[in-house]
Design a protein around this motif. Sequence first.
Motif, PDB file in Angstrom:
ATOM      1  N   UNK B   1       0.850  -1.198   0.000  1.00  0.00           N
ATOM      2  CA  UNK B   1       0.000   0.000   0.000  1.00  0.00           C
ATOM      3  C   UNK B   1       0.886   1.248   0.000  1.00  0.00           C
ATOM      4  N   UNK B   2       0.584   2.154  -0.901  1.00  0.00           N
ATOM      5  CA  UNK B   2       1.391   3.358  -1.039  1.00  0.00           C
ATOM      6  C   UNK B   2       0.785   4.481  -0.187  1.00  0.00           C
ATOM      7  N   UNK B   3       1.340   4.639   1.003  1.00  0.00           N
ATOM      8  CA  UNK B   3       0.732   5.620   1.925  1.00  0.00           C
ATOM      9  C   UNK B   3       0.947   7.058   1.443  1.00  0.00           C
ATOM     10  N   UNK B   4       2.036   7.295   0.666  1.00  0.00           N
ATOM     11  CA  UNK B   4       2.260   8.661   0.148  1.00  0.00           C
ATOM     12  C   UNK B   4       1.099   9.072  -0.749  1.00  0.00           C
ATOM     13  N   UNK B   5       0.719   8.144  -1.649  1.00  0.00           N
ATOM     14  CA  UNK B   5      -0.386   8.433  -2.566  1.00  0.00           C
ATOM     15  C   UNK B   5      -1.675   8.720  -1.776  1.00  0.00           C
ATOM     16  N   UNK B   6      -1.861   7.891  -0.748  1.00  0.00           N
ATOM     17  CA  UNK B   6      -3.060   8.078   0.077  1.00  0.00           C
ATOM     18  C   UNK B   6      -3.080   9.475   0.692  1.00  0.00           C
ATOM     19  N   UNK B   7      -1.896   9.848   1.235  1.00  0.00           N
ATOM     20  CA  UNK B   7      -1.832  11.166   1.870  1.00  0.00           C
ATOM     21  C   UNK B   7      -2.079  12.285   0.862  1.00  0.00           C
ATOM     22  N   UNK B   8      -1.538  12.103  -0.340  1.00  0.00           N
ATOM     23  CA  UNK B   8      -1.729  13.148  -1.356  1.00  0.00           C
ATOM     24  C   UNK B   8      -3.187  13.235  -1.797  1.00  0.00           C
ATOM     25  N   UNK B   9      -3.847  12.077  -1.794  1.00  0.00           N
ATOM     26  CA  UNK B   9      -5.256  12.060  -2.185  1.00  0.00           C
ATOM     27  C   UNK B   9      -6.157  12.681  -1.123  1.00  0.00           C
ATOM     28  N   UNK B  10      -5.689  12.629   0.113  1.00  0.00           N
ATOM     29  CA  UNK B  10      -6.569  12.968   1.229  1.00  0.00           C
ATOM     30  C   UNK B  10      -7.317  14.293   1.088  1.00  0.00           C
ATOM     31  N   UNK B  11      -6.601  15.413   0.733  1.00  0.00           N
ATOM     32  CA  UNK B  11      -7.327  16.682   0.665  1.00  0.00           C
ATOM     33  C   UNK B  11      -8.450  16.662  -0.377  1.00  0.00           C
ATOM     34  N   UNK B  12      -8.169  16.065  -1.538  1.00  0.00           N
ATOM     35  CA  UNK B  12      -9.183  15.959  -2.595  1.00  0.00           C
ATOM     36  C   UNK B  12     -10.368  15.147  -2.073  1.00  0.00           C
ATOM     37  N   UNK B  13     -10.041  13.993  -1.504  1.00  0.00           N
ATOM     38  CA  UNK B  13     -11.041  13.118  -0.935  1.00  0.00           C
ATOM     39  C   UNK B  13     -11.888  13.857   0.083  1.00  0.00           C
ATOM     40  N   UNK B  14     -11.193  14.611   0.920  1.00  0.00           N
ATOM     41  CA  UNK B  14     -11.864  15.308   1.995  1.00  0.00           C
ATOM     42  C   UNK B  14     -12.802  16.374   1.443  1.00  0.00           C
ATOM     43  N   UNK B  15     -12.364  17.079   0.397  1.00  0.00           N
ATOM     44  CA  UNK B  15     -13.209  18.108  -0.209  1.00  0.00           C
ATOM     45  C   UNK B  15     -14.448  17.468  -0.827  1.00  0.00           C
ATOM     46  N   UNK B  16     -14.239  16.329  -1.503  1.00  0.00           N
ATOM     47  CA  UNK B  16     -15.358  15.648  -2.145  1.00  0.00           C
ATOM     48  C   UNK B  16     -16.331  15.130  -1.084  1.00  0.00           C
ATOM     49  N   UNK B  17     -15.725  14.621  -0.009  1.00  0.00           N
ATOM     50  CA  UNK B  17     -16.527  14.099   1.087  1.00  0.00           C
ATOM     51  C   UNK B  17     -17.393  15.209   1.709  1.00  0.00           C
ATOM     52  N   UNK B  18     -16.781  16.371   1.873  1.00  0.00           N
ATOM     53  CA  UNK B  18     -17.532  17.508   2.432  1.00  0.00           C
ATOM     54  C   UNK B  18     -18.704  17.885   1.531  1.00  0.00           C
ATOM     55  N   UNK B  19     -18.446  17.820   0.216  1.00  0.00           N
ATOM     56  CA  UNK B  19     -19.486  18.166  -0.753  1.00  0.00           C
ATOM     57  C   UNK B  19     -20.629  17.161  -0.685  1.00  0.00           C
TER      58      UNK B  19
END
Lengths: 219, 219
Positions: B1-19
């Motif tokens: 599992x590539x945790x760096x990729x996960x971390x980089x995705x997090x803000x996008x994910x979080x914004x989408x989640x908020x929406x």
Amino acid sequence: MDTTALREDAPVDSARRQKTRARLLDAAFEIFAEHGVHAASVEMITEAAGFTRGAFYSNFSSKNELFFALMEREKSLRIEQLNEGVAQFLAPAVGGGAALGDDAVVEIITKVLELQSDDRRWWLVQSEFQLLAMRDPEISAGFLEYQDGFVRELTTIVVEALTSASLRFTIDAEEAVRVIAELCANAEARALLAGDERKLSERLSASVPAIMLALTERL
Amino acid sequence: MDTTALREDAPVDSARRQKTRARLLDAAFEIFAEHGVHAASVEMITEAAGFTRGAFYSNFSSKNELFFALMEREKSLRIEQLNEGVAQFLAPAVGGGAALGDDAVVEIITKVLELQSDDRRWWLVQSEFQLLAMRDPEISAGFLEYQDGFVRELTTIVVEALTSASLRFTIDAEEAVRVIAELCANAEARALLAGDERKLSERLSASVPAIMLALTERL
């Protein structure tokens, strides 16, 4: 057809009819409070009252009509209790013509509150009714009329009581009475939510007299 | 599992989640107001928002949880609007240090009310929530906490505003704020029942400032 016999029967019939209506209203009060007005059916009410659907419909044309009859009955009861409280506690205190101090006003209001029915079902059912009325244009006008009528009746009693105690509201009297009535209703809701088993008068003896004094001035 | 990729995705994910959360809350607000909370299902809400049940349950564990999130969001919005109103209308008026006359106080309160969301759905949904909470011990404590928290937040703002205008309540501050909040809620209910389309500020500009002045004194 023997109309004399009919006339002679009428008072008995009417008394029995009143009893049936009262039992249906008592049952409806319980059912509405426990299950909500929406979930309550005519069958649930008649079953709890021990009557048939026929008995229901010979007294009320619909669940809504019964609802209005229930509200009117409970309103009259509370108006009566308020009148009794004023006659019992305020009238003797101002009979001698002496002005009441703030402490005496607080004491009298507390005693009058103690006479009021301590009925949380009443609050629940009124809230339900209001929500129903807001969604159903067929009953909204009737509900508003009921509510405004209640406030007017309360206002007449309260203003008369204040005048006899040489006090008057500093804001519009109906508005002031509405505020105090809402305060009571809101306190009931909070007591229900918090499982607070104290009596209405205990819970309100701090706030209602204070608000009443804050909204009035000496004549 | 590539945790760096996960971390980089997090803000996008979080914004989408908020929406997603925001759209679910918007849809729930509509559905609750139109059909009532009891009749509203998770399916109705997700369908109105254009999501699957899966999207719902990855954001909220239950309809109740979503309900609390909605109340919190709407509460925060109203607290913000009140803060904005105070900053915009009261702060400049008392900045010079001159005492405000009653007319100025009335005018400022009216202007602050004009900034408040004029949302009758809010009142409907709050009433529903309160009735649900009174029947369901699982949410009653949470609702009471929500409601008391709201009153405390309002009280902090109002007391600070009054102090800056050299005024203070003559009764317990939280009790006074509760009374004024109830007055607003009750006025909304009456406007809904009467089909009164006037704005909140128009309907309340006679009563709220009068009650506020009646419950306060000059420092």
